[in-house]
Design a protein around this motif. Structure first.
Motif, short mmCIF file in Angstrom:
data_model
loop_
_atom_site.label_atom_id
_atom_site.label_comp_id
_atom_site.label_asym_id
_atom_site.label_seq_id
_atom_site.Cartn_x
_atom_site.Cartn_y
_atom_site.Cartn_z
N UNK A 30 20.00 45.22 52.21
CA UNK A 30 19.84 45.08 53.65
C UNK A 30 20.45 43.77 54.13
N UNK A 31 21.07 43.82 55.31
CA UNK A 31 21.55 42.58 55.93
C UNK A 31 20.38 41.76 56.41
N UNK A 32 19.37 42.43 56.97
CA UNK A 32 18.15 41.78 57.44
C UNK A 32 17.05 42.82 57.50
N UNK A 33 15.81 42.35 57.56
CA UNK A 33 14.67 43.26 57.62
C UNK A 33 13.69 42.73 58.67
N UNK A 34 13.89 43.08 59.94
CA UNK A 34 12.98 42.61 60.99
C UNK A 34 11.64 43.35 60.96
N UNK A 35 10.57 42.58 60.93
CA UNK A 35 9.22 43.17 60.87
C UNK A 35 8.32 42.49 61.90
N UNK A 36 7.30 43.24 62.36
CA UNK A 36 6.21 42.67 63.13
C UNK A 36 5.08 42.36 62.16
N UNK A 91 12.33 39.40 57.18
CA UNK A 91 11.66 39.24 55.90
C UNK A 91 12.66 38.92 54.78
N UNK A 92 13.90 39.35 54.92
CA UNK A 92 14.90 39.04 53.90
C UNK A 92 15.16 37.54 53.86
N UNK A 93 15.46 36.96 55.01
CA UNK A 93 15.82 35.54 55.06
C UNK A 93 14.64 34.63 54.75
N UNK A 94 13.45 34.99 55.19
CA UNK A 94 12.33 34.05 55.13
C UNK A 94 11.32 34.33 54.03
N UNK A 95 11.50 35.42 53.29
CA UNK A 95 10.59 35.67 52.17
C UNK A 95 11.30 36.26 50.95
N UNK A 96 12.01 37.37 51.12
CA UNK A 96 12.59 38.07 49.97
C UNK A 96 13.61 37.22 49.23
N UNK A 97 14.38 36.40 49.94
CA UNK A 97 15.35 35.52 49.29
C UNK A 97 14.72 34.22 48.77
#
Length: 418
Positions: free
Chosen positions: A405-411, A147-153
């Motif tokens: 966060x470095x990354x935030x993996x979500x389902x 979610x960090x790479x594809x939405x939050x940023x």
């Protein structure tokens, strides 16, 4: 007196516990800054607000009479190996100036952040959220999406680049440069900053020939007009600061807040049941787990008393934002995440996550709007959203001054939870 070593402590791996311990030691605690000099840490709400708002504290060491303040931030940059010609772009931003220069710079850019302008931007913010969220399934790997790479940023960088006037084709460059600049790795920081400065110069030259009606054009006009004109360094630094600050903190406000919600089911349920709580959610996220741990150094202009300690003219003081935002003297049960936390009517923000006093964040209203829109659209789009890894496996970056966060993996769907 024991001196707290910021570079060798758990401040960036366990900020809340570490700062709580410092707060118990006193309102002001002696510490060793990153490059080795001794400073004061303001740990409690009253003292943090005083450091941020009292005119006896200044951000520019040159504002201290008699040259009694060491230029600690520049010294830290030199200790990291930053090239001398690049240091002004990191130490002469709007946040590094005191009045009257700060007032002049803030006046030039504040027109872009009026309530009317921010309100007019909301449809564009909401459309950007919907577009990015609709594309999330395309980025899934083994059922999980970062979610960090594809939405939050990408959401806040799209918004701030629209506002400033950075072409869409160049925004991925800015993301890469911003990551380098925030990495705290000297080689990456130098390379990123050098490329950013060169790119801004190219943008300025291009926009002189073909204005596009964005904030950058107004800043160029201010650079070349009379009156409150900008210097060349001020113009470049202003663009740099607006773009980087305009997406970095918002990205991690959204990332940190999403983790808070997904690890507090009752709070998540309350917001899902009543979207009218979104403004309260953003306030509580900024108070409880905002991305900024502490503010820039301030310097005492004169001898003074603060928190029961004598602060000498020229002493450097750092305001611990987390210390204020979780101060039990200010908030009942401050370590509890609670979107229903009562707020006194008419007081506005009770936290200091966006700062306090004359350097209060120019883009706070925009950041709140982006976060409200982002959380609202995310929860509406993915009702079964859940962490894809246990909370204790999330990687927090050890960046000085930030909780990121470095990354935030979500389902995204319940099917992945079975």
């Amino acid at each position: 007196m024991t001196v707290f070593d910021m570079a060798r402590s758990a401040l960036h791996t366990d900020p809340y516990g570490t700062i709580a311990g410092l707060r118990e030691q006193g309102a002001l605690v002696r510490a060793r800054y990153l490059e080795g000099s001794e400073i004061w840490l303001a740990t409690r709400d009253a003292e943090v607000r005083a450091v941020l708002a009292d005119p006896r504290f200044v951000v520019d060491p040159a504002s201290v009479p008699g040259g009694r303040a060491a230029d600690t931030r520049r010294d830290a940059m030199r200790a990291m190996g930053m090239d001398e010609e690049l240091i002004p772009y990191l130490t002469e931003a709007i946040l590094d100036h005191d009045p009257p220069d700060h007032s002049r710079l803030r006046k030039l850019v504040s027109r872009a952040f009026t309530v009317r302008r921010i309100t007019e931007m909301r449809p564009r913010v909401e459309e950007t959220c919907k577009r990015l969220l609709a594309a999330l399934p395309d980025h899934a790997e083994n059922g999980a999406v970062d979610l960090i790479e594809h939405f939050a940023y990408p959401m806040p960088i799209t918004v701030i680049c629209d506002l400033v006037g950075v072409p869409e084709s160049e925004r991925s460059l800015w993301l890469g440069w911003s990551h380098g600049l925030m990495s705290a790795e000297p080689v990456a920081m130098r390379a990123a900053l050098r490329e950013m400065v060169g790119h801004i110069r190219e943008m300025i030259n291009a926009r002189r020939a073909a204005p596009a009606g964005r904030l950058l054009d107004a800043l160029i006009e201010a650079r070349e007009a009379g009156g409150d004109r900008l210097s060349e360094t001020e113009l470049i630094t202003m663009v740099l600061s607006l773009v980087v600050a305009g997406h970095e903190t918002t990205a991690h406000l959204i990332g940190n807040g999403t983790v808070a919600l997904l690890t507090h089911p009752a709070q998540l349920a309350a917001v899902r049941a009543d979207p009218g709580l979104l403004p309260d959610l953003v306030h509580e996220v900024q108070r409880w787990c905002g991305p900024l741990l502490y503010g820039r150094l301030r310097y005492a202009r004169e001898d003074l008393e603060l928190g029961g300690e004598r602060v000498a003219a020229g002493d450097a003081v750092m305001a611990l934002i987390v210390g204020a935002n979780r101060d039990p003297a200010r908030y009942p049960d401050p370590d509890r995440f609670d979107v229903l936390r009562p707020r006194e009517p008419g007081r506005g923000e009770e936290h200091v996550g966006f700062g306090h006093g004359p350097h209060y964040c120019l883009g706070a209203a925009l950041a709140r709007q982006e976060a409200e829109a982002g959380f609202g659209a995310l929860l509406a789009s993915y009702p079964d959203l859940a962490l894809a890894v246990p909370e204790q496996e999330l990687e927090w970056l050890p960046r000085p001054g930030f909780r990121r966060l470095a990354r935030l993996p979500v389902h995204l769907s319940a099917a992945r939870l079975r």
